[in-house]
Scaffold this motif. Structure first.
Motif, PDB file in Angstrom:
ATOM      1  N   ASN A 184       0.813  -1.215   0.000  1.00 21.13           N
ATOM      2  CA  ASN A 184       0.000   0.000   0.000  1.00 21.13           C
ATOM      3  C   ASN A 184       0.848   1.269   0.000  1.00 21.13           C
ATOM      4  N   GLU A 185       2.019   1.213   0.641  1.00 17.92           N
ATOM      5  CA  GLU A 185       2.912   2.368   0.613  1.00 17.92           C
ATOM      6  C   GLU A 185       3.449   2.579  -0.805  1.00 17.92           C
ATOM      7  N   ARG A 450     -13.324  14.848  -4.701  1.00 22.17           N
ATOM      8  CA  ARG A 450     -13.133  13.468  -5.170  1.00 22.17           C
ATOM      9  C   ARG A 450     -12.966  12.524  -3.984  1.00 22.17           C
ATOM     10  N   GLU A 451     -12.209  12.957  -3.011  1.00 22.84           N
ATOM     11  CA  GLU A 451     -12.006  12.144  -1.814  1.00 22.84           C
ATOM     12  C   GLU A 451     -13.340  11.889  -1.104  1.00 22.84           C
ATOM     13  N   THR A 465     -16.485  -4.046  10.757  1.00 21.51           N
ATOM     14  CA  THR A 465     -15.625  -4.666  11.774  1.00 21.51           C
ATOM     15  C   THR A 465     -14.155  -4.297  11.612  1.00 21.51           C
ATOM     16  N   THR A 466     -13.693  -4.189  10.359  1.00 19.33           N
ATOM     17  CA  THR A 466     -12.269  -3.932  10.108  1.00 19.33           C
ATOM     18  C   THR A 466     -11.860  -2.557  10.638  1.00 19.33           C
ATOM     19  N   ASP A 467     -10.755  -2.528  11.372  1.00 24.17           N
ATOM     20  CA  ASP A 467     -10.235  -1.300  11.971  1.00 24.17           C
ATOM     21  C   ASP A 467      -9.170  -0.703  11.047  1.00 24.17           C
ATOM     22  N   TRP A 468      -9.437   0.511  10.556  1.00 24.83           N
ATOM     23  CA  TRP A 468      -8.511   1.211   9.659  1.00 24.83           C
ATOM     24  C   TRP A 468      -7.729   2.302  10.384  1.00 24.83           C
ATOM     25  N   ASN A 469      -7.759   2.300  11.691  1.00 26.14           N
ATOM     26  CA  ASN A 469      -7.093   3.352  12.464  1.00 26.14           C
ATOM     27  C   ASN A 469      -5.619   3.490  12.068  1.00 26.14           C
ATOM     28  N   GLY A 470      -5.212   4.718  11.708  1.00 29.36           N
ATOM     29  CA  GLY A 470      -3.834   4.977  11.301  1.00 29.36           C
ATOM     30  C   GLY A 470      -3.548   4.638   9.852  1.00 29.36           C
ATOM     31  N   ASN A 473      -5.184   7.052   5.009  1.00 30.81           N
ATOM     32  CA  ASN A 473      -4.669   7.517   3.716  1.00 30.81           C
ATOM     33  C   ASN A 473      -4.761   6.430   2.656  1.00 30.81           C
ATOM     34  N   TYR A 474      -4.430   5.195   3.072  1.00 29.89           N
ATOM     35  CA  TYR A 474      -4.487   4.076   2.121  1.00 29.89           C
ATOM     36  C   TYR A 474      -5.931   3.776   1.730  1.00 29.89           C
TER      37      TYR A 474
END
Length: 566
Positions: A184-185, A450-451, A465-470, A473-474
């Motif tokens: 992802n980076e 757009r975002e 359920t999925t945690d996207w904390n931090g 941006n991805y």
């Protein structure tokens, strides 16, 4: 297919070599319906030769994105030949539509569709769009070059993005996290380049729409793609049905995954690993093994289907394994003259690759079944039908995946993982489709808008359920991995519609394998001589996006999942 109009040794080289045939077709005197039909056959043969030449240029370019000579050959076709051919194609369409004998052909099978397509092409044709469309095609392929050059290093090895994604299947959570972040980076490092590329494409496409008399590119594409059987309102109905009938199942599966993996928090790198505690499935060793096992698997469906893959192998029409310099993705490219298509993909020994192979194998079967239809246009059905061929093959072939998985436990795992991915596909399809509807109705939007458009398209279709904390941006740039947005705009809702159809075809096959498969092949063999609803009906299923029908199909999938004990 033997030529009747062109010389046997004719090759597409320069415009000077093509022009005499266009001139002859434009100026030919036609004095009966029989002569008009012969004109159609000759035009079809000529267009098949041109189409196959473009096909090989594209295939060679995607197999090696680093070869400048190959890239230049493709770009020459797009920048020099296509713009020169476009006005002639319009003249041929006009000639066909204005011919007094055309009404006499209306009763010929498929000619009602031919006429609709001619009228559609005539209505959207604008001479000022010729250079724009050429520029769009060349610009869009920059996505493949950018993506094909992406690699990451894991365990000291330089890997393609496809190869690196296999690490997301590993039991070692820290290794999954490392791979996910590196992938992802690497993608994120190109975010501005891809954003700018998309902005350029949106601007060019909007201008094409305005030139053709449409208020936006979405409406232009519904006409250009020949969507005679449904409207944007039907797409919105599909989105709503997926939100209400499929997303809740994703939430349940995500909770099951979190519990099975014994995690306090489910993170994005936990979404691909098998959550039953086993090592990643390896259904094949290499390209030869994948090919032979696919032939064996298809032979359990019928010998004809197996022979199609065997023929492609014999002719060298398979390029299956991932390597640096290949374009991303996978496809089955129909070759209209030869009648034998080409399968391209980026395999790395995963279950995903097995699914891609049988998916493209379904497209290939479709190409073989339509190869002898008289007109070139009949060999290219709408995407809603084309994807029905491939997605149905995924599910029906699954009944014979024991050739890939000798251990019954592995076989059940593979089936369960695939069915879960089927359920995950539809919300993503709704997301990408909704995003495009929104994007092209306000083409002058800002990066911030757009975002926000992406958030409103993506988040309601994601599991809760999925945690996207931090990692926000991805998440906000996740759309940039979707090739279709850049290269084939609005070609995506078809996957969702066809996925529903495929589940219904599979349900028929489970009830009666012989009859179900015969109906499937019978429907595919119609090509584009019938409308989408008629083809679906021939397959013994419905073309229906209602919540009630989608719920019925989802209940069937849930029942099948419950049978797969592990």
């Amino acid at each position: 297919m033997k030529r009747a109009y062109l010389p046997a040794d004719f090759k597409v080289t320069t415009w000077d070599a093509l022009k005499p045939y266009f001139d002859e077709l434009v100026s030919r005197k036609i004095s009966s319906s029989k002569e008009l039909y012969k004109w159609y056959l000759d035009r079809s043969e000529f267009e098949s030769a041109i189409s196959e030449d473009l096909g090989w240029r594209y295939i060679k370019m995607t197999c090696d994105t680093t070869n400048e000579e190959i890239k230049n050959a493709f770009n020459y076709f797009v920048s020099e030949l296509q713009p020169a051919m476009a006005p002639y194609s319009n003249q041929l369409d006009t000639k066909a539509l204005e011919d007094p004998f055309l009404p006499e052909l209306k009763n010929k099978d498929g000619f009602d569709i031919v006429i609709k397509l001619l009228e559609k092409d005539k209505n959207i044709y604008r001479e000022e769009n010729i250079p724009l469309l050429s520029e769009i095609e060349q610009t869009a392929h920059e996505f493949g070059t950018i993506s094909g050059a992406m690699t990451v290093t894991i365990d000291g090895k330089e890997l393609t993005m496809q190869q690196a994604s296999d690490y997301l299947l590993q039991l070692d959570r820290s290794k999954r996290e490392e791979a996910w972040k590196k992938i992802n980076e690497r993608r994120y490092s190109e975010k501005d380049t891809l954003n700018n590329l998309y902005t350029t494409l949106i601007g060019l496409r909007h201008q094409v729409a305005l030139n053709a008399g449409f208020s936006n590119f979405r409406d232009y594409m519904f006409s250009a793609m020949g969507r005679f059987d449904y409207t944007p309102a039907d797409c919105y109905a599909f989105h709503d049905a997926i939100k209400s009938e499929v997303v809740p199942i994703l939430n349940t599966l995500a909770e099951e995954r979190k519990k099975a993996l014994q995690l306090d928090t489910l993170r994005p790198w936990d979404l691909s690993v098998n959550y039953f505690g086993d090592t990643p499935l390896k259904p094949f060793a290499d390209a030869d093994d994948l090919t032979e096992k696919t032939i064996t698997c298809f032979s359990a469906l019928d010998n004809y289907s197996a022979d199609c893959i065997a023929t492609m192998k014999k002719m060298g029409h398979l390029d299956l394994m991932s390597r640096k310099g290949k374009a991303p993705g996978g496809y089955n490219y129909p070759l209209d003259e030869t009648g034998v298509p080409f399968i391209f993909m980026n395999a790395t020994q995963s279950l995903r690759d097995l699914v891609t192979m049988v998916h493209e194998g379904g497209h290939a079967l479709h190409s073989f079944l339509t190869a002898n239809l008289e007109l070139n246009v009949f060999k290219h059905p709408t995407s809603e039908v084309a994807e029905l061929a491939s997605m149905s093959m995924e599910l029906m072939s699954m009944e014979h995946w024991d050739v890939f998985f000798k251990d019954p436990k592995d076989l059940n795992r593979a089936k369960r993982e695939h069915l879960e991915s089927v359920l995950q596909t539809m919300p993503w399809v709704a997301t990408i489709d909704l995003f495009q509807h929104t994007i092209y109705q306000k083409p002058t939007h800002t990066p911030e808008e757009r975002e926000q458009m992406w958030k409103e398209s993506f988040y309601p279709f994601s599991n809760s359920t999925t945690d996207w904390n931090g990692l926000e941006n991805y998440r906000l740039t996740a759309w940039q991995k979707q090739l279709h947005l850049f290269e084939v705009p609005f070609y995506y809702i078809e996957y969702g519609m066809a996925q529903l159809g495929a589940i219904a075809v599979w349900r028929n096959y489970k009830k009666d394998p012989e009859k179900g498969y015969a109906l499937y092949k019978q429907a595919l063999a119609l090509g584009y001589t019938k409308s989408i609803p008629e083809v679906y009906k021939a397959a013994g299923i419905k073309f229906d996006f209602s919540k009630a029908y989608i719920k019925e199909l989802m209940d069937f999938v849930k029942e099948e999942l419950s049978r797969l004990s592990l």
